[in-house]
Write a protein that holds these residues in place. Structure first.
Motif, PDB file in Angstrom:
ATOM      1  N   PHE A 103       0.835  -1.193   0.000  1.00 40.56           N
ATOM      2  CA  PHE A 103       0.000   0.000   0.000  1.00 40.56           C
ATOM      3  C   PHE A 103       0.871   1.244   0.000  1.00 40.56           C
ATOM      4  O   PHE A 103       1.859   1.327   0.722  1.00 40.56           O
ATOM      5  N   HIS A 104       0.505   2.216  -0.827  1.00 39.38           N
ATOM      6  CA  HIS A 104       1.233   3.479  -0.920  1.00 39.38           C
ATOM      7  C   HIS A 104       0.328   4.604  -0.437  1.00 39.38           C
ATOM      8  O   HIS A 104      -0.622   4.975  -1.121  1.00 39.38           O
ATOM      9  N   ASP A 105       0.637   5.129   0.734  1.00 43.51           N
ATOM     10  CA  ASP A 105      -0.133   6.244   1.269  1.00 43.51           C
ATOM     11  C   ASP A 105       0.257   7.513   0.518  1.00 43.51           C
ATOM     12  O   ASP A 105       1.190   7.515  -0.282  1.00 43.51           O
ATOM     13  N   GLN A 106      -0.440   8.593   0.819  1.00 41.52           N
ATOM     14  CA  GLN A 106      -0.082   9.870   0.221  1.00 41.52           C
ATOM     15  C   GLN A 106       1.344  10.226   0.624  1.00 41.52           C
ATOM     16  O   GLN A 106       1.732  10.022   1.776  1.00 41.52           O
ATOM     17  N   PRO A 107       2.134  10.747  -0.307  1.00 43.86           N
ATOM     18  CA  PRO A 107       3.505  11.125   0.050  1.00 43.86           C
ATOM     19  C   PRO A 107       3.511  12.334   0.973  1.00 43.86           C
ATOM     20  O   PRO A 107       2.645  13.193   0.879  1.00 43.86           O
ATOM     21  N   SER A 108       4.462  12.361   1.863  1.00 49.59           N
ATOM     22  CA  SER A 108       4.639  13.540   2.702  1.00 49.59           C
ATOM     23  C   SER A 108       5.878  14.267   2.220  1.00 49.59           C
ATOM     24  O   SER A 108       6.794  13.652   1.676  1.00 49.59           O
ATOM     25  N   LEU A 109       5.900  15.554   2.420  1.00 44.74           N
ATOM     26  CA  LEU A 109       7.075  16.314   2.010  1.00 44.74           C
ATOM     27  C   LEU A 109       8.248  15.918   2.887  1.00 44.74           C
ATOM     28  O   LEU A 109       8.131  15.859   4.107  1.00 44.74           O
ATOM     29  N   GLN A 110       9.344  15.630   2.260  1.00 43.38           N
ATOM     30  CA  GLN A 110      10.560  15.327   3.005  1.00 43.38           C
ATOM     31  C   GLN A 110      11.097  16.637   3.576  1.00 43.38           C
ATOM     32  O   GLN A 110      10.985  17.679   2.934  1.00 43.38           O
ATOM     33  N   PRO A 111      11.682  16.601   4.753  1.00 39.39           N
ATOM     34  CA  PRO A 111      12.188  17.841   5.356  1.00 39.39           C
ATOM     35  C   PRO A 111      13.105  18.625   4.425  1.00 39.39           C
ATOM     36  O   PRO A 111      13.090  19.834   4.431  1.00 39.39           O
ATOM     37  N   SER A 112      13.884  17.937   3.607  1.00 37.94           N
ATOM     38  CA  SER A 112      14.799  18.639   2.711  1.00 37.94           C
ATOM     39  C   SER A 112      14.051  19.377   1.603  1.00 37.94           C
ATOM     40  O   SER A 112      14.583  20.287   0.996  1.00 37.94           O
ATOM     41  N   ARG A 113      12.797  18.995   1.362  1.00 34.45           N
ATOM     42  CA  ARG A 113      12.020  19.639   0.299  1.00 34.45           C
ATOM     43  C   ARG A 113      11.114  20.736   0.825  1.00 34.45           C
ATOM     44  O   ARG A 113      10.448  21.408   0.069  1.00 34.45           O
TER      45      ARG A 113
END
Length: 131
Positions: A103-113
Motif C-alpha cells: 500500500f502506498h499512502d499519500q507522500p509527505s514532504l521530506q524535510p529537505s524539500r
C-alpha cells in the motif's frame, strides 16, 4: 481506460466493500459516460487495476467519497482529500505501480524539500504578544 475494465473494477470493489451499495451495469455505464474524456484518456487499464488493488489494501479508505472518486484518488494527486484532476497524475505513479504489492499512502514532504521561510520582523502583529 476501457469501459469493461472500469466496470469490472468498480463492481469488484462494490462487492467486497461492506458499506458500499451495489451498482447496476447501467449505473456503471452512466458513471463512465459522465467521466470526462480527459480523465479516461489519462488513466490506463493498468492504472485502474492498480487503483483497485490500492483500495483493497488501504487500511482506512474514505467513506465520504463516491467509489469511483476514491479509486481515482490513488492515481491522481489529491487536494483536500479528493483527486485533483487539474493537478494531474501522481508524479511517482510509475514507481508506485512497480511496487503494487504494498500500500502506498499519500507522500509527505521530506524535510529537505520543505521551503525555507525567512524570519519575520516588523509585521502587522509585531509587539502584539509582548508581555
Amino acid at each position: 481506460m476501457q469501459l469493461k475494465t472500469y466496470q469490472l473494477g468498480l463492481r469488484a470493489v462494490a462487492n467486497v466493500t461492506p458499506y458500499a451499495k451495489r451498482i447496476s451495469d447501467e449505473e456503471i455505464a452512466f458513471l463512465y459516460m459522465s467521466t470526462p474524456s480527459k480523465i479516461k484518456d489519462a488513466v490506463s487499464d493498468e492504472m485502474w487495476v492498480y487503483a483497485v488493488s490500492q483500495y483493497r489494501m488501504d487500511p482506512n479508505p474514505s467513506k465520504e467519497m463516491p467509489l469511483d472518486q476514491q479509486l481515482l484518488s490513488y492515481v491522481f494527486r489529491k487536494r483536500d482529500g479528493r483527486p485533483a484532476f487539474d493537478w494531474g497524475i501522481k508524479e511517482d505513479l510509475a514507481e508506485r505501480m512497480a511496487a503494487s504489492h504494498q500500500f502506498h499512502d499519500q507522500p509527505s514532504l521530506q524535510p529537505s524539500r520543505l521551503p525555507e521561510l525567512a524570519p519575520s520582523s516588523g509585521g502587522v502583529l509585531s509587539g502584539a504578544f509582548d508581555v
